[in-house]
Design a protein around this motif. Structure first.
Motif, PDB file in Angstrom:
ATOM      1  N   VAL A  88       0.994  -1.159  -0.075  1.00  0.00           N
ATOM      2  CA  VAL A  88      -0.046  -0.079  -0.102  1.00  0.00           C
ATOM      3  C   VAL A  88       0.820   1.131   0.002  1.00  0.00           C
ATOM      4  CG1 VAL A  88      -1.790   1.397   1.112  1.00  0.00           C
ATOM      5  CG2 VAL A  88      -1.823  -1.174   1.162  1.00  0.00           C
ATOM      6  N   TYR A  89       0.475   2.026  -1.055  1.00  0.00           N
ATOM      7  CA  TYR A  89       1.606   3.182  -1.054  1.00  0.00           C
ATOM      8  C   TYR A  89       0.882   4.441  -0.652  1.00  0.00           C
ATOM      9  CZ  TYR A  89       4.468   0.380  -3.815  1.00  0.00           C
ATOM     10  OH  TYR A  89       5.647  -0.583  -3.956  1.00  0.00           O
ATOM     11  N   PHE A  90       1.264   5.258   0.165  1.00  0.00           N
ATOM     12  CA  PHE A  90       0.999   6.566   0.572  1.00  0.00           C
ATOM     13  C   PHE A  90       1.672   7.893   0.429  1.00  0.00           C
ATOM     14  CE2 PHE A  90      -2.751   5.388   3.513  1.00  0.00           C
ATOM     15  CZ  PHE A  90      -2.414   4.172   3.892  1.00  0.00           C
ATOM     16  N   CYS A  91       0.794   8.879  -0.329  1.00  0.00           N
ATOM     17  CA  CYS A  91       1.513  10.020  -0.417  1.00  0.00           C
ATOM     18  C   CYS A  91       1.202  10.864   0.830  1.00  0.00           C
ATOM     19  CB  CYS A  91       0.841  10.950  -1.773  1.00  0.00           C
ATOM     20  SG  CYS A  91       1.547  12.399  -2.114  1.00  0.00           S
ATOM     21  N   ALA A  92       2.249  11.666   1.257  1.00  0.00           N
ATOM     22  CA  ALA A  92       1.771  12.653   2.238  1.00  0.00           C
ATOM     23  C   ALA A  92       2.414  14.156   1.865  1.00  0.00           C
ATOM     24  CB  ALA A  92       2.661  12.165   3.652  1.00  0.00           C
ATOM     25  N   TYR A 101       2.891  23.638   9.807  1.00  0.00           N
ATOM     26  CA  TYR A 101       4.074  23.132   9.188  1.00  0.00           C
ATOM     27  C   TYR A 101       4.527  21.971   9.604  1.00  0.00           C
ATOM     28  CZ  TYR A 101       8.660  23.886   7.194  1.00  0.00           C
ATOM     29  OH  TYR A 101       9.707  23.881   6.473  1.00  0.00           O
ATOM     30  N   ASN A 102       4.578  21.541  10.833  1.00  0.00           N
ATOM     31  CA  ASN A 102       5.294  20.502  11.330  1.00  0.00           C
ATOM     32  C   ASN A 102       4.799  19.156  11.160  1.00  0.00           C
ATOM     33  OD1 ASN A 102       7.284  22.317  12.600  1.00  0.00           O
ATOM     34  ND2 ASN A 102       5.649  22.948  13.896  1.00  0.00           N
ATOM     35  N   GLU A 103       3.480  18.983  10.776  1.00  0.00           N
ATOM     36  CA  GLU A 103       2.982  17.562  10.660  1.00  0.00           C
ATOM     37  C   GLU A 103       2.686  17.226   9.259  1.00  0.00           C
ATOM     38  OE1 GLU A 103       1.445  19.861  12.685  1.00  0.00           O
ATOM     39  OE2 GLU A 103      -0.903  19.713  12.638  1.00  0.00           O
ATOM     40  N   GLN A 104       2.225  15.930   9.172  1.00  0.00           N
ATOM     41  CA  GLN A 104       2.207  15.477   7.667  1.00  0.00           C
ATOM     42  C   GLN A 104       0.724  14.999   7.735  1.00  0.00           C
ATOM     43  OE1 GLN A 104       4.784  11.773   7.266  1.00  0.00           O
ATOM     44  NE2 GLN A 104       5.771  13.157   5.725  1.00  0.00           N
ATOM     45  N   PHE A 105       0.195  15.335   6.241  1.00  0.00           N
ATOM     46  CA  PHE A 105      -1.182  14.858   6.036  1.00  0.00           C
ATOM     47  C   PHE A 105      -0.845  13.918   4.850  1.00  0.00           C
ATOM     48  CE2 PHE A 105      -3.226  18.333   8.565  1.00  0.00           C
ATOM     49  CZ  PHE A 105      -2.052  19.245   8.286  1.00  0.00           C
ATOM     50  N   PHE A 106      -1.859  13.021   5.005  1.00  0.00           N
ATOM     51  CA  PHE A 106      -1.908  11.806   4.159  1.00  0.00           C
ATOM     52  C   PHE A 106      -2.876  11.853   3.090  1.00  0.00           C
ATOM     53  CE2 PHE A 106       1.604   9.270   5.778  1.00  0.00           C
ATOM     54  CZ  PHE A 106       1.824   9.997   6.944  1.00  0.00           C
ATOM     55  N   GLY A 107      -2.556  11.271   2.027  1.00  0.00           N
ATOM     56  CA  GLY A 107      -3.683  10.692   0.969  1.00  0.00           C
ATOM     57  C   GLY A 107      -4.040   9.327   1.383  1.00  0.00           C
ATOM     58  N   PRO A 108      -5.312   8.988   0.599  1.00  0.00           N
ATOM     59  CA  PRO A 108      -5.855   7.741   0.955  1.00  0.00           C
ATOM     60  C   PRO A 108      -5.168   6.584   0.741  1.00  0.00           C
ATOM     61  CG  PRO A 108      -6.759   8.543  -1.091  1.00  0.00           C
ATOM     62  CD  PRO A 108      -5.702   9.605  -0.814  1.00  0.00           C
ATOM     63  N   GLY A 109      -4.028   6.598   0.016  1.00  0.00           N
ATOM     64  CA  GLY A 109      -3.379   5.421  -0.324  1.00  0.00           C
ATOM     65  C   GLY A 109      -3.865   4.582  -1.402  1.00  0.00           C
TER      66      GLY A 109
ATOM     67  N   LYS B  38      -3.443   7.834  13.786  1.00  0.00           N
ATOM     68  CA  LYS B  38      -4.486   6.753  13.892  1.00  0.00           C
ATOM     69  C   LYS B  38      -4.797   6.328  12.644  1.00  0.00           C
ATOM     70  CE  LYS B  38      -9.336   6.060  15.098  1.00  0.00           C
ATOM     71  NZ  LYS B  38     -10.437   6.595  15.431  1.00  0.00           N
ATOM     72  N   GLN B  39      -4.690   4.913  12.179  1.00  0.00           N
ATOM     73  CA  GLN B  39      -5.025   4.408  10.878  1.00  0.00           C
ATOM     74  C   GLN B  39      -6.253   3.397  11.289  1.00  0.00           C
ATOM     75  OE1 GLN B  39      -2.436   1.739   8.707  1.00  0.00           O
ATOM     76  NE2 GLN B  39      -2.857   2.842   7.051  1.00  0.00           N
ATOM     77  N   PRO B  40      -7.767   3.856  10.963  1.00  0.00           N
ATOM     78  CA  PRO B  40      -8.638   2.796  11.024  1.00  0.00           C
ATOM     79  C   PRO B  40      -8.831   2.048   9.929  1.00  0.00           C
ATOM     80  CG  PRO B  40      -9.341   4.964  10.346  1.00  0.00           C
ATOM     81  CD  PRO B  40      -8.034   4.954  10.622  1.00  0.00           C
ATOM     82  N   PRO B  41      -9.559   1.076   9.889  1.00  0.00           N
ATOM     83  CA  PRO B  41      -9.647  -0.024   8.693  1.00  0.00           C
ATOM     84  C   PRO B  41     -10.067   0.807   7.257  1.00  0.00           C
ATOM     85  CG  PRO B  41     -11.112  -0.627  10.673  1.00  0.00           C
ATOM     86  CD  PRO B  41     -10.543   0.464  10.972  1.00  0.00           C
ATOM     87  N   SER B  42     -10.242   1.907   7.400  1.00  0.00           N
ATOM     88  CA  SER B  42     -10.351   2.772   6.046  1.00  0.00           C
ATOM     89  C   SER B  42      -9.366   2.927   5.382  1.00  0.00           C
ATOM     90  CB  SER B  42     -11.255   3.910   6.266  1.00  0.00           C
ATOM     91  OG  SER B  42     -10.321   4.982   7.078  1.00  0.00           O
ATOM     92  N   ARG B  43      -8.229   2.816   6.184  1.00  0.00           N
ATOM     93  CA  ARG B  43      -6.697   3.063   5.766  1.00  0.00           C
ATOM     94  C   ARG B  43      -6.272   4.446   5.687  1.00  0.00           C
ATOM     95  NH1 ARG B  43      -6.194  -0.098   0.448  1.00  0.00           N
ATOM     96  NH2 ARG B  43      -6.441   1.991  -0.395  1.00  0.00           N
ATOM     97  N   GLN B  44      -7.089   5.517   5.908  1.00  0.00           N
ATOM     98  CA  GLN B  44      -6.738   6.696   5.969  1.00  0.00           C
ATOM     99  C   GLN B  44      -5.932   7.174   7.364  1.00  0.00           C
ATOM    100  OE1 GLN B  44      -7.709   9.475   3.836  1.00  0.00           O
ATOM    101  NE2 GLN B  44      -6.093  10.348   4.866  1.00  0.00           N
ATOM    102  N   MET B  45      -4.853   7.773   7.105  1.00  0.00           N
ATOM    103  CA  MET B  45      -3.987   8.172   8.312  1.00  0.00           C
ATOM    104  C   MET B  45      -4.397   9.390   8.937  1.00  0.00           C
ATOM    105  SD  MET B  45      -1.257   5.976   8.921  1.00  0.00           S
ATOM    106  CE  MET B  45       0.101   7.133   9.158  1.00  0.00           C
TER     107      MET B  45
END
Lengths: 115, 114
Positions: A88-92, A101-109, B38-45
């Protein structure tokens, strides 16, 4: 959530074929990252970018390349996919101007399966 | 590279009870940031909470709080009044102030028992 999309969300491919995953952000964040997530390993950094055309390798970069021609897009390419790249590949993103500024936000994978 | 260790691959808690997830890290830096995702079953971080190393006060976000022990390089997450929706994989992460690389632990899978 920050405006981060990944495409495709799921992909099945065969060994030896090239694969490109796309990450798109609408937040104008400076930094973009590609991670892979595997059981027992958590998130491992593949490549990251600190600006347009500025990229650097992470801890598991072998077999992967990236490009960033625009602030909003960060592409991850597997030149010749192997079964070990099933993951599973994530973009952030990080480095915004809104005080986050300090944290990362993630895509859905993206779930990639290499047969 | 910095190392982040989560020694509990799995944890469980009764609904409405309190649970603490452990995280330790290895660094020679003095200024850094720590995070729980937190990463629930939806996979979202999802970012749960963050702590700046220069702050002595432990961060709190509603039912989530941390116990930050800088000298011990420990950063545990306490979840109070656990709810079914808290069931997820939890990742601890570290970022040095002088770097834009983040380092993640291997995660703790939390089960909430009704």
């Amino acid at each position: 959530d920050a405006g981060i999309t990944q495409s495709p969300r799921h992909k099945v491919t065969e060994t030896g074929t090239p694969v490109t995953l796309r990450c798109h952000q609408t937040e104008n964040h400076r930094y973009m990252y590609w991670y892979r997530q595997d059981p027992g390993h958590g998130l491992r950094l593949i490549h990251y970018s600190y600006g347009v055309k500025d990229t650097d390798k992470g801890e598991v970069s072998d077999g992967y390349s990236v490009s960033r021609s625009k602030t909003e897009d960060f592409l991850l390419t597997l030149e010749s996919a192997t079964s070990s790249q099933t993951s599973v590949y994530f973009c952030a993103i990080s480095g915004g101007t809104s005080g986050s500024y300090n944290e990362q936000f993630f895509g859905p994978g993206t779930r990639l399966t290499v047969l | 590279a910095q190392t982040v260790t989560q020694s509990q691959p799995e944890m469980s808690v009764q609904e409405a009870e309190t649970v603490t997830l452990s995280c330790t890290y290895d660094t020679s830096e003095s200024d850094y940031y720590l995070f729980w995702y937190k990463q629930p079953p939806s996979r979202q971080m999802i970012l749960v909470i963050r702590q700046e190393a220069y702050k002595q006060q432990n961060a709190t976000e509603n039912r989530f709080s941390v116990n930050f022990q800088k000298a011990a390089k420990s950063f545990s997450l306490k979840i109070s009044d656990s709810q079914l929706g808290d069931a997820a994989m939890y990742f601890c992460a570290y970022r040095s102030q002088g770097s834009n690389q983040f380092y993640f632990g291997t995660g703790t899978s939390l089960t909430v028992i009704p």
